[in-house]
Design a protein around this motif. Sequence first.
Motif, PDB file in Angstrom:
ATOM      1  N   SER A  59     -15.598  -4.806  -7.169  1.00 45.56           N
ATOM      2  CA  SER A  59     -15.416  -4.771  -8.601  1.00 45.56           C
ATOM      3  C   SER A  59     -13.955  -4.957  -8.955  1.00 45.56           C
ATOM      4  CB  SER A  59     -15.973  -3.472  -9.158  1.00 45.56           C
ATOM      5  OG  SER A  59     -15.571  -2.382  -8.362  1.00 45.56           O
ATOM      6  N   SER A  60     -13.568  -6.182  -9.226  1.00 50.70           N
ATOM      7  CA  SER A  60     -12.242  -6.625  -9.675  1.00 50.70           C
ATOM      8  C   SER A  60     -11.090  -5.984  -8.920  1.00 50.70           C
ATOM      9  CB  SER A  60     -12.098  -6.389 -11.183  1.00 50.70           C
ATOM     10  OG  SER A  60     -12.117  -5.001 -11.459  1.00 50.70           O
ATOM     11  N   GLY A  61     -11.094  -6.075  -7.598  1.00 46.95           N
ATOM     12  CA  GLY A  61      -9.973  -5.607  -6.796  1.00 46.95           C
ATOM     13  C   GLY A  61      -9.868  -4.099  -6.720  1.00 46.95           C
ATOM     14  N   SER A  62     -10.938  -3.368  -7.024  1.00 41.61           N
ATOM     15  CA  SER A  62     -10.879  -1.914  -7.005  1.00 41.61           C
ATOM     16  C   SER A  62     -10.997  -1.337  -5.603  1.00 41.61           C
ATOM     17  CB  SER A  62     -11.988  -1.336  -7.891  1.00 41.61           C
ATOM     18  OG  SER A  62     -13.244  -1.685  -7.379  1.00 41.61           O
ATOM     19  N   CYS A  63     -11.215  -2.190  -4.617  1.00 41.69           N
ATOM     20  CA  CYS A  63     -11.301  -1.682  -3.255  1.00 41.69           C
ATOM     21  C   CYS A  63     -10.637  -2.663  -2.292  1.00 41.69           C
ATOM     22  CB  CYS A  63     -12.747  -1.414  -2.862  1.00 41.69           C
ATOM     23  SG  CYS A  63     -13.852  -2.815  -2.977  1.00 41.69           S
ATOM     24  N   ALA A  64     -10.146  -2.097  -1.195  1.00 44.96           N
ATOM     25  CA  ALA A  64      -9.478  -2.889  -0.160  1.00 44.96           C
ATOM     26  C   ALA A  64     -10.486  -3.235   0.926  1.00 44.96           C
ATOM     27  CB  ALA A  64      -8.331  -2.087   0.444  1.00 44.96           C
ATOM     28  N   PRO A  65     -10.280  -4.352   1.628  1.00 46.66           N
ATOM     29  CA  PRO A  65     -11.178  -4.656   2.748  1.00 46.66           C
ATOM     30  C   PRO A  65     -11.038  -3.584   3.830  1.00 46.66           C
ATOM     31  CG  PRO A  65      -9.515  -6.380   2.462  1.00 46.66           C
ATOM     32  CD  PRO A  65      -9.258  -5.352   1.425  1.00 46.66           C
ATOM     33  N   LEU A  66     -12.148  -3.181   4.386  1.00 50.29           N
ATOM     34  CA  LEU A  66     -12.146  -2.140   5.410  1.00 50.29           C
ATOM     35  C   LEU A  66     -11.913  -2.770   6.771  1.00 50.29           C
ATOM     36  CD1 LEU A  66     -12.591   0.749   6.333  1.00 50.29           C
ATOM     37  CD2 LEU A  66     -15.030   0.349   6.230  1.00 50.29           C
ATOM     38  N   GLY A  67     -10.880  -2.297   7.456  1.00 50.51           N
ATOM     39  CA  GLY A  67     -10.587  -2.779   8.802  1.00 50.51           C
ATOM     40  C   GLY A  67     -11.498  -2.110   9.816  1.00 50.51           C
ATOM     41  N   ALA A  68     -11.133  -2.183  11.068  1.00 50.29           N
ATOM     42  CA  ALA A  68     -11.962  -1.651  12.143  1.00 50.29           C
ATOM     43  C   ALA A  68     -11.902  -0.132  12.246  1.00 50.29           C
ATOM     44  CB  ALA A  68     -11.532  -2.267  13.469  1.00 50.29           C
ATOM     45  N   GLU A  69     -10.858   0.488  11.673  1.00 54.75           N
ATOM     46  CA  GLU A  69     -10.718   1.928  11.840  1.00 54.75           C
ATOM     47  C   GLU A  69     -10.055   2.562  10.625  1.00 54.75           C
ATOM     48  OE1 GLU A  69      -9.449   5.084  15.294  1.00 54.75           O
ATOM     49  OE2 GLU A  69      -9.085   2.968  15.589  1.00 54.75           O
ATOM     50  N   LEU A  70     -10.541   3.744  10.257  1.00 61.74           N
ATOM     51  CA  LEU A  70      -9.940   4.551   9.199  1.00 61.74           C
ATOM     52  C   LEU A  70      -9.243   5.742   9.838  1.00 61.74           C
ATOM     53  CD1 LEU A  70     -12.850   4.668   6.569  1.00 61.74           C
ATOM     54  CD2 LEU A  70     -10.758   3.308   6.466  1.00 61.74           C
ATOM     55  N   SER A  71      -8.150   6.194   9.213  1.00 60.38           N
ATOM     56  CA  SER A  71      -7.415   7.350   9.722  1.00 60.38           C
ATOM     57  C   SER A  71      -7.088   8.291   8.566  1.00 60.38           C
ATOM     58  CB  SER A  71      -6.126   6.887  10.406  1.00 60.38           C
ATOM     59  OG  SER A  71      -5.220   6.384   9.437  1.00 60.38           O
ATOM     60  N   ALA A  72      -6.380   9.366   8.854  1.00 58.32           N
ATOM     61  CA  ALA A  72      -6.001  10.338   7.828  1.00 58.32           C
ATOM     62  C   ALA A  72      -5.130   9.693   6.753  1.00 58.32           C
ATOM     63  CB  ALA A  72      -5.277  11.514   8.468  1.00 58.32           C
ATOM     64  N   ALA A  73      -4.377   8.672   7.095  1.00 58.56           N
ATOM     65  CA  ALA A  73      -3.515   7.994   6.128  1.00 58.56           C
ATOM     66  C   ALA A  73      -4.309   7.249   5.061  1.00 58.56           C
ATOM     67  CB  ALA A  73      -2.588   7.013   6.856  1.00 58.56           C
ATOM     68  N   ASP A  74      -5.582   6.996   5.291  1.00 65.14           N
ATOM     69  CA  ASP A  74      -6.420   6.261   4.337  1.00 65.14           C
ATOM     70  C   ASP A  74      -7.055   7.163   3.278  1.00 65.14           C
ATOM     71  OD1 ASP A  74      -6.103   3.661   5.499  1.00 65.14           O
ATOM     72  OD2 ASP A  74      -7.385   4.334   7.143  1.00 65.14           O
ATOM     73  N   SER A  75      -6.794   8.448   3.318  1.00 65.07           N
ATOM     74  CA  SER A  75      -7.412   9.393   2.387  1.00 65.07           C
ATOM     75  C   SER A  75      -7.144   8.999   0.939  1.00 65.07           C
ATOM     76  CB  SER A  75      -6.878  10.801   2.637  1.00 65.07           C
ATOM     77  OG  SER A  75      -7.549  11.725   1.805  1.00 65.07           O
ATOM     78  N   GLY A  76      -8.187   9.121   0.116  1.00 68.10           N
ATOM     79  CA  GLY A  76      -8.070   8.825  -1.305  1.00 68.10           C
ATOM     80  C   GLY A  76      -8.306   7.373  -1.666  1.00 68.10           C
ATOM     81  N   ARG A  77      -8.532   6.524  -0.701  1.00 71.74           N
ATOM     82  CA  ARG A  77      -8.692   5.096  -0.959  1.00 71.74           C
ATOM     83  C   ARG A  77     -10.163   4.700  -1.037  1.00 71.74           C
ATOM     84  NH1 ARG A  77      -5.225   1.836   3.057  1.00 71.74           N
ATOM     85  NH2 ARG A  77      -5.792   0.180   1.640  1.00 71.74           N
ATOM     86  N   THR A  78     -10.394   3.517  -1.594  1.00 75.73           N
ATOM     87  CA  THR A  78     -11.735   2.941  -1.690  1.00 75.73           C
ATOM     88  C   THR A  78     -11.730   1.628  -0.923  1.00 75.73           C
ATOM     89  OG1 THR A  78     -12.095   3.962  -3.838  1.00 75.73           O
ATOM     90  CG2 THR A  78     -13.505   2.095  -3.280  1.00 75.73           C
TER      91      THR A  78
END
Length: 170
Positions: A59-78
């Motif tokens: 929805s109009s750039g409201s989220c980033a492409p998800l890479g292969a791994e999420l970490s604690a630094a990604d908290s709060g993101r969509t």
Amino acid sequence: MRRTTFHRATLAAASLLLLAGCGSQGGGGDKGSGTVSPSPTTSPSASPSASPGASASGSSGSCAPLGAELSAADSGRTFCLAENAAFRVTLKGTEQRPWKKIAVAGDTDALKPINYGFMLRTGYGGAAYQAVAPGTVTLSSTRPLCAEPTAPGQVSCKGIQEWQVTVKVN
């Protein structure tokens, strides 16, 4: 006997590798050091290692492409993810400050848990998922900000570090 000399290109490459290693964070754990994982980032940026099937459409750039791994630094993101794509979540904790099991809420049928691939250290939180249907899912976990006191008279705190991301499966 042949004399060996270093070339400038070899020396420059070795210097770059050393400098790159100096800025990296070690995963050795923070046994009671009191350090806290980084705050969530406010501007979405794509992970350098995007997994196959990751999609930036949403929805109009409201989220980033998800890479292969999420970490604690990604908290709060969509993040956006295409069907059939897979990813891992790795939250680095310690024995004194362990992450709780990752909770899944929302359209829980959108993600299917899959084999993580290897064992995690004590205190780490981890899971792996594959996108199987369109929907929006929230992943979350918590851990204590301070280690529990190990002897009488030591200071304790009731602070909790929260981690949460939203994954939109297209």
